[in-house]
Write an enzyme that holds these catalytic residues in place. Sequence first.
Site, PDB file in Angstrom:
ATOM      1  N   ARG A   1       0.819  -1.223   0.000  1.00 45.74           N
ATOM      2  CA  ARG A   1       0.000   0.000   0.000  1.00 45.74           C
ATOM      3  C   ARG A   1       0.846   1.264   0.000  1.00 45.74           C
ATOM      4  O   ARG A   1       0.443   2.273   0.574  1.00 45.74           O
ATOM      5  CB  ARG A   1      -0.945   0.047   1.196  1.00 45.74           C
ATOM      6  CG  ARG A   1      -2.044  -0.964   1.159  1.00 45.74           C
ATOM      7  CD  ARG A   1      -3.206  -0.502   0.293  1.00 45.74           C
ATOM      8  NE  ARG A   1      -4.115  -1.619   0.067  1.00 45.74           N
ATOM      9  CZ  ARG A   1      -5.144  -1.886   0.851  1.00 45.74           C
ATOM     10  NH1 ARG A   1      -5.436  -1.109   1.843  1.00 45.74           N
ATOM     11  NH2 ARG A   1      -5.899  -2.930   0.608  1.00 45.74           N
TER      12      ARG A   1
ATOM     13  N   ARG B   1      -3.797   6.121   0.216  1.00 48.49           N
ATOM     14  CA  ARG B   1      -4.322   7.307   0.884  1.00 48.49           C
ATOM     15  C   ARG B   1      -3.354   8.056   1.781  1.00 48.49           C
ATOM     16  O   ARG B   1      -3.629   9.180   2.176  1.00 48.49           O
ATOM     17  CB  ARG B   1      -5.592   6.935   1.655  1.00 48.49           C
ATOM     18  CG  ARG B   1      -6.754   6.740   0.704  1.00 48.49           C
ATOM     19  CD  ARG B   1      -7.919   6.105   1.396  1.00 48.49           C
ATOM     20  NE  ARG B   1      -7.542   4.774   1.856  1.00 48.49           N
ATOM     21  CZ  ARG B   1      -8.344   3.976   2.552  1.00 48.49           C
ATOM     22  NH1 ARG B   1      -9.533   4.385   2.891  1.00 48.49           N
ATOM     23  NH2 ARG B   1      -7.948   2.773   2.907  1.00 48.49           N
TER      24      ARG B   1
ATOM     25  N   ARG C   1      -6.914  10.804  -7.237  1.00 47.37           N
ATOM     26  CA  ARG C   1      -7.865   9.696  -7.142  1.00 47.37           C
ATOM     27  C   ARG C   1      -9.316  10.138  -7.356  1.00 47.37           C
ATOM     28  O   ARG C   1     -10.093   9.456  -8.009  1.00 47.37           O
ATOM     29  CB  ARG C   1      -7.665   9.047  -5.774  1.00 47.37           C
ATOM     30  CG  ARG C   1      -8.766   8.188  -5.260  1.00 47.37           C
ATOM     31  CD  ARG C   1      -8.688   6.772  -5.790  1.00 47.37           C
ATOM     32  NE  ARG C   1      -9.623   5.955  -5.041  1.00 47.37           N
ATOM     33  CZ  ARG C   1     -10.929   5.925  -5.273  1.00 47.37           C
ATOM     34  NH1 ARG C   1     -11.430   6.640  -6.241  1.00 47.37           N
ATOM     35  NH2 ARG C   1     -11.729   5.171  -4.548  1.00 47.37           N
TER      36      ARG C   1
ATOM     37  N   ASP D   1      -6.227  -4.035  -7.446  1.00 48.51           N
ATOM     38  CA  ASP D   1      -6.774  -4.604  -6.216  1.00 48.51           C
ATOM     39  C   ASP D   1      -7.016  -6.092  -6.430  1.00 48.51           C
ATOM     40  O   ASP D   1      -7.180  -6.540  -7.573  1.00 48.51           O
ATOM     41  CB  ASP D   1      -8.074  -3.906  -5.798  1.00 48.51           C
ATOM     42  CG  ASP D   1      -8.426  -4.213  -4.351  1.00 48.51           C
ATOM     43  OD1 ASP D   1      -7.969  -3.478  -3.464  1.00 48.51           O
ATOM     44  OD2 ASP D   1      -9.130  -5.204  -4.110  1.00 48.51           O
TER      45      ASP D   1
ATOM     46  N   TYR E   1     -14.033 -13.122   0.888  1.00 48.87           N
ATOM     47  CA  TYR E   1     -14.854 -11.995   0.416  1.00 48.87           C
ATOM     48  C   TYR E   1     -16.099 -12.480  -0.329  1.00 48.87           C
ATOM     49  O   TYR E   1     -17.193 -11.949  -0.151  1.00 48.87           O
ATOM     50  CB  TYR E   1     -14.031 -11.063  -0.487  1.00 48.87           C
ATOM     51  CG  TYR E   1     -13.086 -10.182   0.300  1.00 48.87           C
ATOM     52  CD1 TYR E   1     -13.585  -9.243   1.198  1.00 48.87           C
ATOM     53  CD2 TYR E   1     -11.721 -10.280   0.166  1.00 48.87           C
ATOM     54  CE1 TYR E   1     -12.732  -8.435   1.939  1.00 48.87           C
ATOM     55  CE2 TYR E   1     -10.860  -9.472   0.900  1.00 48.87           C
ATOM     56  CZ  TYR E   1     -11.375  -8.553   1.783  1.00 48.87           C
ATOM     57  OH  TYR E   1     -10.548  -7.760   2.522  1.00 48.87           O
TER      58      TYR E   1
END
Length: 364
Positions: A44, A48, A57, A93, A168
């Site tokens: 990562r 952010r 973004r 992702d 998920y």
Amino acid sequence: MDGTGQPICQYRLCVAAGSSIANDAFLRACRGLPVERVPVWFMRQAGRSLPEYRAIRGEGSMLDTIARPEVATEITLQPVRRYGVDAAILYSDIVVPTHAIGFGVDIVPGVGPVVEHPFREARDLDRLRPLDPDADTPYVLETVRNLVAELDVPLIAFAGAPFTMASYLVEGGPSRTHALTKRFMHSEPDLWAALMDRLADLAIASIGSQLDAGAAAFQLFDSWAGALAPDEYRQFVLPASQRVFAELGNRGDGVPGIHFGVGTGELLELLAKAGADVVGVDWRVHLDDARERLGPDVAVQGNLDPAAVLAPWPVVADRATDVLDRNAGQPGHVFNLGHGVLPETDPETLEQVVELVHRYKALP
Ligand code: CP3
């Protein structure tokens, strides 16, 4: 690696120069070869915590940003420029392949992947058709090709491991207990095995296509495998993840594979057994203990606590130095955090960590 122990050149500077690549420390460390300085990158590292990421973004689904190669290329490059890390990781992702084949998954900011109709029964297997990377994820391949043309460090390809993806798809979103996933695994082992097989195929096709487009290493993210007991992992997960490493290894191009999980201290040997060249270690296990469990033939990646990076610099410096000291200058260490960079991280601290790692010299 080729027969002479030399890394096979995978990316542009190498091919263009026809000789040595600009910065191969990461690939050498993955292969357990000596390096002049310990290579470092961060999971990562694009994201952010970076103001330049937040600026580019915008709003909307992250999946739309990933589908714009010029933007995804720029986002991947941002941390490489800022930090001087020794590897880039593709901005994408783990849900991209399942999204691309139409399973119905989105990434909700602040939540993570959310699945509209979770996996429930045998006929849901039909919703997991094979990935055709050229047709389904051409934007990913364009991004990889752009990056390979720009970068002077290796690009890391990746995919979600079958268990983490299954969690998920079965839970319908992030889960603390993975209760539905475990119930499914234990009550319908044959259907579970079929699901794991489909998800292994997706990972193989996705990573394979990123490598074909020029990525130089890959990481299989089994972020939630730490929820499993070793026997469960061995029976219900290992065969599928083993097939991912075996089939990618069968390409014969010697591209190193990293196997990563969180809370996997009790699974380290099994993560290695799946066929990884490098095993990701989180901060709950000292790196020297991890080395002892894994033996000399496997490289390690890690393992500074991402939350420790939020502490005042002297504490961060101590903790980072402790990680390096515990490796004691042995070849086969890639410095990283034990999990992804937290959004509240100060980028300046990560800059300082990179500098510290690069300057580090183990005591003789
Ligand atoms: O820098 C990198 O590591 C490369 C890019 C990358 C992302 N996700 C970008 C991302 C990678 C390798 C991933 C993998 C991924 N995605 C994993 C495995 C790694 C891990 O963290 O354990 C998992 C579990 C996911 C699923 C996922 N996607 C989660 C849990 C989240 C966070 C949700 C949130 O907003 O808090 C995402 C979103 C995501 N993936 C972001 C980024 C940069 C934030 C997206 C944004 O801009 O809103």
